[in-house]
Design a protein around this motif. Structure first.
Motif, PDB file in Angstrom:
ATOM      1  N   TYR A 171      -5.783  10.884   7.778  1.00 46.49           N
ATOM      2  CA  TYR A 171      -6.290  11.844   8.745  1.00 46.49           C
ATOM      3  C   TYR A 171      -7.801  11.673   8.872  1.00 46.49           C
ATOM      4  CZ  TYR A 171      -7.546  14.890   4.733  1.00 46.49           C
ATOM      5  OH  TYR A 171      -8.067  15.404   3.560  1.00 46.49           O
ATOM      6  N   ASN A 172      -8.338  12.213   9.963  1.00 47.12           N
ATOM      7  CA  ASN A 172      -9.772  12.068  10.255  1.00 47.12           C
ATOM      8  C   ASN A 172     -10.193  10.596  10.207  1.00 47.12           C
ATOM      9  OD1 ASN A 172      -9.524  14.825  10.111  1.00 47.12           O
ATOM     10  ND2 ASN A 172     -11.367  15.147   8.881  1.00 47.12           N
ATOM     11  N   PHE A 173      -9.547   9.781  11.044  1.00 48.49           N
ATOM     12  CA  PHE A 173      -9.899   8.360  11.145  1.00 48.49           C
ATOM     13  C   PHE A 173     -10.477   8.099  12.529  1.00 48.49           C
ATOM     14  CE2 PHE A 173      -5.351   9.136  11.618  1.00 48.49           C
ATOM     15  CZ  PHE A 173      -5.087   8.691  12.912  1.00 48.49           C
ATOM     16  N   PHE A 200       0.873  -1.174   0.000  1.00 49.10           N
ATOM     17  CA  PHE A 200       0.000   0.000   0.000  1.00 49.10           C
ATOM     18  C   PHE A 200       0.911   1.225   0.000  1.00 49.10           C
ATOM     19  CE2 PHE A 200      -1.959  -3.456   2.351  1.00 49.10           C
ATOM     20  CZ  PHE A 200      -3.225  -3.558   1.792  1.00 49.10           C
ATOM     21  N   ARG A 201       0.866   2.019  -1.047  1.00 49.67           N
ATOM     22  CA  ARG A 201       1.858   3.085  -1.192  1.00 49.67           C
ATOM     23  C   ARG A 201       1.236   4.364  -1.754  1.00 49.67           C
ATOM     24  NH1 ARG A 201       6.513   0.779  -4.294  1.00 49.67           N
ATOM     25  NH2 ARG A 201       5.246   1.154  -6.154  1.00 49.67           N
ATOM     26  N   ARG A 202       1.608   5.489  -1.147  1.00 46.18           N
ATOM     27  CA  ARG A 202       1.235   6.834  -1.614  1.00 46.18           C
ATOM     28  C   ARG A 202      -0.273   7.008  -1.770  1.00 46.18           C
ATOM     29  NH1 ARG A 202       5.571   6.139  -5.417  1.00 46.18           N
ATOM     30  NH2 ARG A 202       3.999   6.056  -7.071  1.00 46.18           N
ATOM     31  N   ASN A 203      -1.028   6.502  -0.818  1.00 46.61           N
ATOM     32  CA  ASN A 203      -2.468   6.724  -0.790  1.00 46.61           C
ATOM     33  C   ASN A 203      -2.806   7.812   0.232  1.00 46.61           C
ATOM     34  OD1 ASN A 203      -3.401   4.323  -2.527  1.00 46.61           O
ATOM     35  ND2 ASN A 203      -2.112   3.333  -0.982  1.00 46.61           N
ATOM     36  N   ILE A 204      -3.861   8.546  -0.015  1.00 43.23           N
ATOM     37  CA  ILE A 204      -4.410   9.501   0.942  1.00 43.23           C
ATOM     38  C   ILE A 204      -5.776   8.972   1.366  1.00 43.23           C
ATOM     39  CG2 ILE A 204      -5.166  11.865   1.348  1.00 43.23           C
ATOM     40  CD1 ILE A 204      -3.215  12.756  -0.823  1.00 43.23           C
ATOM     41  N   ILE A 205      -5.928   8.691   2.653  1.00 42.06           N
ATOM     42  CA  ILE A 205      -7.151   8.061   3.159  1.00 42.06           C
ATOM     43  C   ILE A 205      -7.668   8.890   4.330  1.00 42.06           C
ATOM     44  CG2 ILE A 205      -8.149   5.957   4.115  1.00 42.06           C
ATOM     45  CD1 ILE A 205      -5.896   4.387   2.772  1.00 42.06           C
ATOM     46  N   GLN A 236      -9.441  15.708  20.365  1.00 41.39           N
ATOM     47  CA  GLN A 236     -10.535  16.526  19.850  1.00 41.39           C
ATOM     48  C   GLN A 236     -11.403  15.751  18.853  1.00 41.39           C
ATOM     49  OE1 GLN A 236      -9.793  18.619  22.386  1.00 41.39           O
ATOM     50  NE2 GLN A 236     -10.642  20.222  21.087  1.00 41.39           N
ATOM     51  N   ASP A 237     -12.598  16.245  18.630  1.00 40.49           N
ATOM     52  CA  ASP A 237     -13.542  15.663  17.686  1.00 40.49           C
ATOM     53  C   ASP A 237     -13.337  16.326  16.328  1.00 40.49           C
ATOM     54  OD1 ASP A 237     -15.920  15.210  16.119  1.00 40.49           O
ATOM     55  OD2 ASP A 237     -16.944  14.612  17.962  1.00 40.49           O
ATOM     56  N   PHE A 238     -12.870  15.552  15.328  1.00 41.85           N
ATOM     57  CA  PHE A 238     -12.529  16.168  14.047  1.00 41.85           C
ATOM     58  C   PHE A 238     -13.759  16.559  13.222  1.00 41.85           C
ATOM     59  CE2 PHE A 238     -12.239  11.534  12.922  1.00 41.85           C
ATOM     60  CZ  PHE A 238     -13.199  11.490  11.911  1.00 41.85           C
ATOM     61  N   ALA A 239     -14.957  16.139  13.641  1.00 44.47           N
ATOM     62  CA  ALA A 239     -16.160  16.466  12.877  1.00 44.47           C
ATOM     63  C   ALA A 239     -16.782  17.787  13.318  1.00 44.47           C
ATOM     64  CB  ALA A 239     -17.185  15.347  12.999  1.00 44.47           C
ATOM     65  N   VAL A 240     -16.837  18.019  14.638  1.00 44.79           N
ATOM     66  CA  VAL A 240     -17.526  19.211  15.128  1.00 44.79           C
ATOM     67  C   VAL A 240     -16.643  20.069  16.014  1.00 44.79           C
ATOM     68  CG1 VAL A 240     -19.773  18.092  14.988  1.00 44.79           C
ATOM     69  CG2 VAL A 240     -18.484  17.960  17.121  1.00 44.79           C
ATOM     70  N   GLY A 241     -15.424  19.626  16.309  1.00 44.54           N
ATOM     71  CA  GLY A 241     -14.558  20.365  17.205  1.00 44.54           C
ATOM     72  C   GLY A 241     -14.873  20.063  18.656  1.00 44.54           C
ATOM     73  N   GLY A 242     -14.052  20.573  19.544  1.00 40.70           N
ATOM     74  CA  GLY A 242     -14.258  20.317  20.964  1.00 40.70           C
ATOM     75  C   GLY A 242     -13.746  18.950  21.367  1.00 40.70           C
ATOM     76  N   PRO A 243     -13.776  18.637  22.668  1.00 42.63           N
ATOM     77  CA  PRO A 243     -13.242  17.373  23.154  1.00 42.63           C
ATOM     78  C   PRO A 243     -13.999  16.167  22.611  1.00 42.63           C
ATOM     79  CG  PRO A 243     -13.536  18.939  24.955  1.00 42.63           C
ATOM     80  CD  PRO A 243     -14.221  19.522  23.765  1.00 42.63           C
ATOM     81  N   ASN A 270      -4.668  13.860  13.369  1.00 46.41           N
ATOM     82  CA  ASN A 270      -6.040  14.365  13.544  1.00 46.41           C
ATOM     83  C   ASN A 270      -7.070  13.250  13.557  1.00 46.41           C
ATOM     84  OD1 ASN A 270      -7.408  16.858  14.000  1.00 46.41           O
ATOM     85  ND2 ASN A 270      -8.389  16.679  12.002  1.00 46.41           N
ATOM     86  N   GLY A 271      -6.689  12.110  14.134  1.00 42.58           N
ATOM     87  CA  GLY A 271      -7.605  10.983  14.194  1.00 42.58           C
ATOM     88  C   GLY A 271      -8.299  10.883  15.534  1.00 42.58           C
ATOM     89  N   HIS A 272      -9.292  10.043  15.573  1.00 41.91           N
ATOM     90  CA  HIS A 272     -10.083   9.802  16.778  1.00 41.91           C
ATOM     91  C   HIS A 272      -9.701   8.443  17.353  1.00 41.91           C
ATOM     92  CE1 HIS A 272     -14.010   9.251  19.010  1.00 41.91           C
ATOM     93  NE2 HIS A 272     -13.697  10.480  19.322  1.00 41.91           N
TER      94      HIS A 272
END
Length: 289
Positions: free
Chosen positions: A75-77, A45-50, A141-148, A100-102
């Motif tokens: 990011y955002n996982f 698996f190479r050079r993918n953006i997920i 933090q919550d990457f969808a709405v912000g905040g903890p 920036n993941g959860h």
């Protein structure tokens, strides 16, 4: 099984958020490979953006050899960005950016019991894994709405989950782990910790303590015994940099220091707009040279 497969140069937006991550109906993995009956070899698996995954970025379930996961951006996982499960011996995880993941950036997890019919897959060790040159930035933090969010996360977690199997000959070197209140590494049982090798990693835990690795035989707050008769416990063993060297004299070059990224933070400026992150190290960063 899969043999000599290349998954390269894809952009995968699954459309998931932290909310659906806990529901089977939500968006799932960015990429899911499963080896049920026969082991695989030579999968790259190479050079993918997920991104925006309800579960893992890449989930590899089953026996494999010569698997390489490199030069990907996650990011955002909502579950670990990279998740080898019940296999992955000899896997190489190299040159990836996870932020920036959860969840944790990487989680290795053998099955706790034999897989039931119709597959009857045995438990497989996750030994001889090489994890190098990756950058991991975890977030509470919550990457969808912000905040903890509901929790904070470690950089890598090795899940014990049952039989005293091993993660022997696991090498973790030349990585950057930026965490907040959680340790860079967590191992759910330290039976095989002396066989790990940690070298030249930059570890920064913004909470300010010196815990670089934490082992924990408590699983999901359970008490009593697991299905192998091994006791759960609330006791934790906390390892500092010096403790790692005491375990293995070859655990050298690890430092606790701020990597001094160009731009990162927990405000909505970053969490809700991940394009504003810049992980290039600035002057004076311990990651340079």
């Amino acid at each position: 099984g899969f043999h000599n497969v290349l998954v390269e140069d894809n952009v995968i937006n699954v459309g998931g958020t932290p909310g659906p991550a806990m529901n089977v109906s939500g968006p799932e993995h960015g990429v899911y490979f499963a080896d049920r009956d026969n082991p695989s070899s030579g999968v790259t698996f190479r050079r993918n953006i997920i991104y925006n995954t309800g579960w893992n970025g890449i989930h590899y379930n089953g026996r494999s050899t010569n698997t390489v996961i490199s030069q990907n951006i996650f990011y955002n996982f909502s579950s670990p960005a990279i998740s080898p499960q019940n296999g992955g011996g000899g896997m190489v995880i190299r040159d990836n950016l996870m932020f920036n993941g959860h969840s944790a950036c990487i989680q290795a997890q053998p099955y706790s019991v034999n897989n039931p019919a119709p597959y009857n897959i045995p438990m497989i060790d996750e030994a001889s894994m090489l994890i190098e040159n990756n950058t991991c930035w975890t977030s509470p933090q919550d990457f969808a709405v912000g905040g903890p969010s509901m929790s904070d996360y470690e950089g890598i977690e090795w899940l014990y989950n049952g039989n005293p199997r091993s993660f022997k000959n696991t090498v973790v070197r030349n990585n950057i782990f930026y965490t907040h209140t959680r340790p860079a590494f967590q191992l759910d049982n330290d039976l095989n910790l002396q066989y790990f090798l940690f070298q030249n990693n930059v570890l920064y835990r913004i909470a300010g303590d010196t815990h670089s690795l934490q082992t924990d035989v408590l699983e999901y707050g359970e008490t009593g015994n697991n299905n192998w008769g091994l006791p759960f416990s609330t006791a934790q063993t906390v390892y500092t940099i010096a403790n790692l060297v005491s375990l293995n004299a070859a655990n050298t070059g690890n430092v606790l220091a701020d990597p001094l990224f160009t731009a990162q933070g927990l405000t909505n400026t970053y969490v809700l707009s991940p394009q504003n992150f810049n992980f290039k190290p600035t002057s004076g960063s311990p990651t340079i040279n």
